[in-house]
Design a protein around this motif. Structure first.
Motif, PDB file in Angstrom:
ATOM      1  N   ASP A 277     105.859 -31.397  57.224  1.00  0.00           N
ATOM      2  CA  ASP A 277     105.623 -32.122  55.673  1.00  0.00           C
ATOM      3  C   ASP A 277     105.629 -33.505  55.963  1.00  0.00           C
ATOM      4  N   ILE A 278     104.780 -34.133  55.341  1.00  0.00           N
ATOM      5  CA  ILE A 278     104.564 -35.570  55.468  1.00  0.00           C
ATOM      6  C   ILE A 278     105.675 -36.680  55.053  1.00  0.00           C
ATOM      7  N   ARG A 279     106.455 -36.015  54.247  1.00  0.00           N
ATOM      8  CA  ARG A 279     107.624 -36.537  53.495  1.00  0.00           C
ATOM      9  C   ARG A 279     108.678 -35.673  53.532  1.00  0.00           C
ATOM     10  N   PRO A 280     109.432 -35.500  54.687  1.00  0.00           N
ATOM     11  CA  PRO A 280     110.389 -34.313  54.890  1.00  0.00           C
ATOM     12  C   PRO A 280     111.773 -34.612  54.085  1.00  0.00           C
ATOM     13  N   VAL A 281     112.495 -33.587  53.724  1.00  0.00           N
ATOM     14  CA  VAL A 281     113.714 -33.707  53.359  1.00  0.00           C
ATOM     15  C   VAL A 281     114.675 -34.132  54.608  1.00  0.00           C
ATOM     16  N   GLN A 282     114.446 -33.332  55.655  1.00  0.00           N
ATOM     17  CA  GLN A 282     114.714 -33.602  56.908  1.00  0.00           C
ATOM     18  C   GLN A 282     113.839 -33.631  57.938  1.00  0.00           C
ATOM     19  N   PRO A 283     114.230 -34.297  59.186  1.00  0.00           N
ATOM     20  CA  PRO A 283     113.062 -34.137  60.370  1.00  0.00           C
ATOM     21  C   PRO A 283     112.988 -32.782  60.621  1.00  0.00           C
ATOM     22  N   GLY A 284     111.856 -32.346  60.914  1.00  0.00           N
ATOM     23  CA  GLY A 284     111.482 -30.849  61.175  1.00  0.00           C
ATOM     24  C   GLY A 284     110.992 -30.108  60.058  1.00  0.00           C
ATOM     25  N   HIS A 285     110.952 -30.714  58.597  1.00  0.00           N
ATOM     26  CA  HIS A 285     110.590 -29.865  57.588  1.00  0.00           C
ATOM     27  C   HIS A 285     109.261 -29.431  57.775  1.00  0.00           C
ATOM     28  N   VAL A 286     109.233 -28.129  57.618  1.00  0.00           N
ATOM     29  CA  VAL A 286     107.658 -27.496  57.875  1.00  0.00           C
ATOM     30  C   VAL A 286     107.228 -26.884  56.626  1.00  0.00           C
ATOM     31  N   LEU A 287     105.793 -26.890  56.459  1.00  0.00           N
ATOM     32  CA  LEU A 287     105.241 -26.021  55.511  1.00  0.00           C
ATOM     33  C   LEU A 287     104.303 -25.034  56.083  1.00  0.00           C
ATOM     34  N   ILE A 288     104.183 -23.858  55.552  1.00  0.00           N
ATOM     35  CA  ILE A 288     103.450 -22.818  55.957  1.00  0.00           C
ATOM     36  C   ILE A 288     102.681 -22.465  54.914  1.00  0.00           C
ATOM     37  N   ILE A 289     101.324 -22.425  55.303  1.00  0.00           N
ATOM     38  CA  ILE A 289     100.203 -22.161  54.215  1.00  0.00           C
ATOM     39  C   ILE A 289      99.420 -20.799  54.679  1.00  0.00           C
ATOM     40  N   PRO A 290      98.734 -20.040  53.775  1.00  0.00           N
ATOM     41  CA  PRO A 290      97.774 -19.178  54.257  1.00  0.00           C
ATOM     42  C   PRO A 290      96.416 -20.039  54.032  1.00  0.00           C
ATOM     43  N   ARG A 291      95.344 -19.792  55.083  1.00  0.00           N
ATOM     44  CA  ARG A 291      94.002 -20.608  54.913  1.00  0.00           C
ATOM     45  C   ARG A 291      93.588 -20.549  53.762  1.00  0.00           C
ATOM     46  N   SER A 292      93.556 -19.584  53.269  1.00  0.00           N
ATOM     47  CA  SER A 292      92.739 -19.116  51.775  1.00  0.00           C
ATOM     48  C   SER A 292      93.480 -19.588  50.794  1.00  0.00           C
ATOM     49  N   HIS A 293      93.027 -20.162  49.709  1.00  0.00           N
ATOM     50  CA  HIS A 293      93.535 -20.809  48.633  1.00  0.00           C
ATOM     51  C   HIS A 293      94.039 -19.743  47.499  1.00  0.00           C
ATOM     52  N   TYR A 294      95.406 -19.907  47.357  1.00  0.00           N
ATOM     53  CA  TYR A 294      95.761 -19.320  46.035  1.00  0.00           C
ATOM     54  C   TYR A 294      96.726 -20.206  45.671  1.00  0.00           C
ATOM     55  N   GLU A 295      96.987 -20.229  44.043  1.00  0.00           N
ATOM     56  CA  GLU A 295      97.587 -21.278  43.389  1.00  0.00           C
ATOM     57  C   GLU A 295      99.218 -21.308  43.868  1.00  0.00           C
ATOM     58  N   ASN A 296      99.846 -20.225  43.718  1.00  0.00           N
ATOM     59  CA  ASN A 296     101.091 -19.933  44.486  1.00  0.00           C
ATOM     60  C   ASN A 296     101.595 -18.604  44.721  1.00  0.00           C
ATOM     61  N   LEU A 297     102.711 -18.473  44.813  1.00  0.00           N
ATOM     62  CA  LEU A 297     103.109 -16.940  45.389  1.00  0.00           C
ATOM     63  C   LEU A 297     102.757 -15.911  44.476  1.00  0.00           C
ATOM     64  N   THR A 298     102.744 -16.018  43.167  1.00  0.00           N
ATOM     65  CA  THR A 298     102.357 -14.972  42.102  1.00  0.00           C
ATOM     66  C   THR A 298     100.865 -14.548  42.225  1.00  0.00           C
ATOM     67  N   ALA A 299     100.014 -15.548  42.578  1.00  0.00           N
ATOM     68  CA  ALA A 299      98.664 -15.407  42.656  1.00  0.00           C
ATOM     69  C   ALA A 299      98.341 -14.782  43.973  1.00  0.00           C
ATOM     70  N   THR A 300      99.317 -14.788  44.903  1.00  0.00           N
ATOM     71  CA  THR A 300      98.821 -14.330  46.491  1.00  0.00           C
ATOM     72  C   THR A 300      98.870 -13.011  46.716  1.00  0.00           C
ATOM     73  N   PRO A 301      97.662 -12.325  47.227  1.00  0.00           N
ATOM     74  CA  PRO A 301      97.741 -10.755  47.630  1.00  0.00           C
ATOM     75  C   PRO A 301      99.127 -10.665  48.226  1.00  0.00           C
ATOM     76  N   ALA A 302      99.408  -9.281  48.071  1.00  0.00           N
ATOM     77  CA  ALA A 302     100.917  -8.796  48.259  1.00  0.00           C
ATOM     78  C   ALA A 302     100.754  -8.771  50.074  1.00  0.00           C
ATOM     79  N   VAL A 303      99.331  -8.023  50.487  1.00  0.00           N
ATOM     80  CA  VAL A 303      99.360  -7.884  51.829  1.00  0.00           C
ATOM     81  C   VAL A 303      99.215  -9.434  52.629  1.00  0.00           C
ATOM     82  N   ILE A 304      98.992 -10.492  52.260  1.00  0.00           N
ATOM     83  CA  ILE A 304      99.043 -11.747  52.784  1.00  0.00           C
ATOM     84  C   ILE A 304     100.387 -12.150  52.580  1.00  0.00           C
TER      85      ILE A 304
END
Ligand code: 5GP
Ligand code: ZN
Length: 142
Positions: free
Chosen positions: A30-57
């Motif tokens: 994360d470019i503006r971390p809460v703490q150093p080492g703050h990581v973001l993980i994303i699926p490559r495909s675009h979904y708006e947020n968790l509820t819009a993301t297919p269960a298999v992903i």
């Protein structure tokens, strides 16, 4: 998706300090971390947020998040980590592309946790019934 900063990072069109990538997911600092080492993980495909993301992903996403959480803890010398998703503007989401935050935590970092309330009257039972009803509708759909 046009104008999505995380789609651009996934496509290599914007720079990011990546710590992991495969055919489906990218993890970066994360470019503006809460703490150093703050990581973001994303699926490559675009979904708006968790509820819009297919269960298999979502399944693979959380398996990867578990592994990366262990690496973040070990790699930063943390005592634990928060894993959080801000789903929706009301929850603080500002980048509308599914992502999970992994935030390393130290015993004495002073960041604390959530403020907590106490239920009054029947409020606890009522909200539980409402969530259970919603769950039944979702189960029928799956
Ligand atoms: P949320 O949408 O869950 O509130 O958080 C989005 C997160 O993405 C923020 O913590 C923010 O610092 C991070 N972020 C936003 N734009 C960029 C960027 O261009 N690069 C990186 N590495 N992180 C970003
Ligand atoms: Zn996107």
């Amino acid at each position: 998706m046009l104008d999505c900063v995380f789609c651009k990072i996934a496509a290599g069109e914007l720079p990011a300090t990546k710590i992991y990538e495969d055919a489906q997911f990218v993890a970066f600092l994360d470019i503006r971390p809460v703490q150093p080492g703050h990581v973001l993980i994303i699926p490559r495909s675009h979904y708006e947020n968790l509820t819009a993301t297919p269960a298999v992903i979502v399944g693979r996403f959380f398996q990867l998040a578990q592994k990366i959480a262990s690496a973040v803890i070990q790699g930063t010398g943390a005592d634990g980590c928060n894993m959080t998703m801000n789903n929706g503007r009301a929850a603080g989401q500002v980048v509308f592309h599914t992502h999970i935050h992994i935030i390393p935590r130290k015993d004495d970092d002073g960041l604390g946790t959530w403020p907590q309330l106490e239920y009054q009257g029947n409020a606890m039972q009522e909200v539980a019934e409402n969530i259970k009803s919603a769950l039944k509708v979702l189960d029928l759909r799956s």
